[in-house]
Design a protein around this motif. Structure first.
Motif, PDB file in Angstrom:
ATOM      1  N   ARG A   1      14.676  58.749  32.823  1.00  0.00           N
ATOM      2  CA  ARG A   1      14.260  57.348  32.616  1.00  0.00           C
ATOM      3  C   ARG A   1      13.203  57.249  31.526  1.00  0.00           C
ATOM      4  O   ARG A   1      12.182  56.567  31.675  1.00  0.00           O
ATOM      5  CB  ARG A   1      13.777  56.719  33.903  1.00  0.00           C
ATOM      6  CG  ARG A   1      14.883  56.532  34.919  1.00  0.00           C
ATOM      7  CD  ARG A   1      14.681  55.237  35.643  1.00  0.00           C
ATOM      8  NE  ARG A   1      15.857  54.899  36.428  1.00  0.00           N
ATOM      9  CZ  ARG A   1      16.485  53.756  36.308  1.00  0.00           C
ATOM     10  NH1 ARG A   1      16.076  52.873  35.439  1.00  0.00           N
ATOM     11  NH2 ARG A   1      17.523  53.476  37.061  1.00  0.00           N
ATOM     12  N   THR A   2      13.465  57.939  30.403  1.00  0.00           N
ATOM     13  CA  THR A   2      12.585  57.878  29.244  1.00  0.00           C
ATOM     14  C   THR A   2      13.330  57.196  28.104  1.00  0.00           C
ATOM     15  O   THR A   2      14.553  57.090  28.121  1.00  0.00           O
ATOM     16  CB  THR A   2      12.148  59.289  28.805  1.00  0.00           C
ATOM     17  OG1 THR A   2      13.314  60.058  28.481  1.00  0.00           O
ATOM     18  CG2 THR A   2      11.363  59.985  29.890  1.00  0.00           C
ATOM     19  N   SER A   3      12.588  56.758  27.105  1.00  0.00           N
ATOM     20  CA  SER A   3      13.215  56.067  25.982  1.00  0.00           C
ATOM     21  C   SER A   3      14.054  57.046  25.167  1.00  0.00           C
ATOM     22  O   SER A   3      13.832  58.254  25.170  1.00  0.00           O
ATOM     23  CB  SER A   3      12.161  55.405  25.103  1.00  0.00           C
ATOM     24  OG  SER A   3      11.341  56.384  24.518  1.00  0.00           O
TER      25      SER A   3
ATOM     26  N   LYS B   1      18.533  59.295  30.349  1.00  0.00           N
ATOM     27  CA  LYS B   1      18.964  58.505  31.509  1.00  0.00           C
ATOM     28  C   LYS B   1      18.433  59.138  32.794  1.00  0.00           C
ATOM     29  O   LYS B   1      17.955  58.450  33.683  1.00  0.00           O
ATOM     30  CB  LYS B   1      20.487  58.413  31.567  1.00  0.00           C
ATOM     31  CG  LYS B   1      21.098  57.528  30.496  1.00  0.00           C
ATOM     32  CD  LYS B   1      22.611  57.530  30.623  1.00  0.00           C
ATOM     33  CE  LYS B   1      23.244  56.681  29.559  1.00  0.00           C
ATOM     34  NZ  LYS B   1      23.447  57.368  28.300  1.00  0.00           N
TER      35      LYS B   1
ATOM     36  N   GLY C   1      18.876  51.728  32.346  1.00  0.00           N
ATOM     37  CA  GLY C   1      18.990  50.283  32.473  1.00  0.00           C
ATOM     38  C   GLY C   1      20.015  49.716  31.498  1.00  0.00           C
ATOM     39  O   GLY C   1      20.768  48.798  31.829  1.00  0.00           O
TER      40      GLY C   1
ATOM     41  N   ASP D   1      15.000  51.844  27.870  1.00  0.00           N
ATOM     42  CA  ASP D   1      15.452  52.274  29.195  1.00  0.00           C
ATOM     43  C   ASP D   1      16.957  52.559  29.134  1.00  0.00           C
ATOM     44  O   ASP D   1      17.764  51.665  29.391  1.00  0.00           O
ATOM     45  CB  ASP D   1      15.143  51.201  30.230  1.00  0.00           C
ATOM     46  CG  ASP D   1      15.568  51.589  31.640  1.00  0.00           C
ATOM     47  OD1 ASP D   1      15.921  52.766  31.874  1.00  0.00           O
ATOM     48  OD2 ASP D   1      15.558  50.702  32.519  1.00  0.00           O
TER      49      ASP D   1
END
Length: 130
Positions: A20-22, A17, A31, A28
């Protein structure tokens, strides 16, 4: 060891988080958190709340692993797990994102919040009575 392992697991959910990486099947994670808070739970200020979740899962996880202010951090994590369990609904599938894991993690966090950080913790070394 349990407190340290729990903090390490929580940290693995916070770092994607923050960066912002998988993470696993989530392209995301931040997201996804914003979507869960805003569209599933219907809460306002979803980006800000997701940011607080990310802080809890990164900085809070490190504090939990070290045993620094473990009781309040664990209590906040328990509250987070209640929210996640509520958002996922009353389904208990063993696959496809059931609530069994947040429920288990919530009770683990509640245990740490009640019992404290233990003998081998920063709280103990610093003589904090939190």
């Amino acid at each position: 060891m349990l407190r340290f392992a729990f903090g390490a697991v929580m940290f693995t959910h916070g770092v994607p988080k923050a960066l912002r990486t998988s993470h696993g099947s989530m392209a995301d994670p931040m997201g996804g958190s914003i979507n869960l808070i805003q569209n599933v739970m219907g809460l306002p200020f979803a980006p800000q709340l997701a940011f607080l979740v990310m802080l809890l899962e990164t900085i809070g996880a490190i504090m939990l692993a070290l045993g620094l202010w473990a009781r309040p951090v664990a209590f906040l994590i328990a509250l987070q797990m209640v929210g996640i369990s509520y958002a996922l609904g009353p389904t208990w599938p063993w696959i496809d994102r059931g609530i069994e894991f947040p429920v288990l993690m919530g009770f683990l966090a509640l245990y740490i919040a009640v019992r404290g950080s233990g003998r081998f913790s920063m709280d103990q070394k610093l003589r904090l009575s939190i």
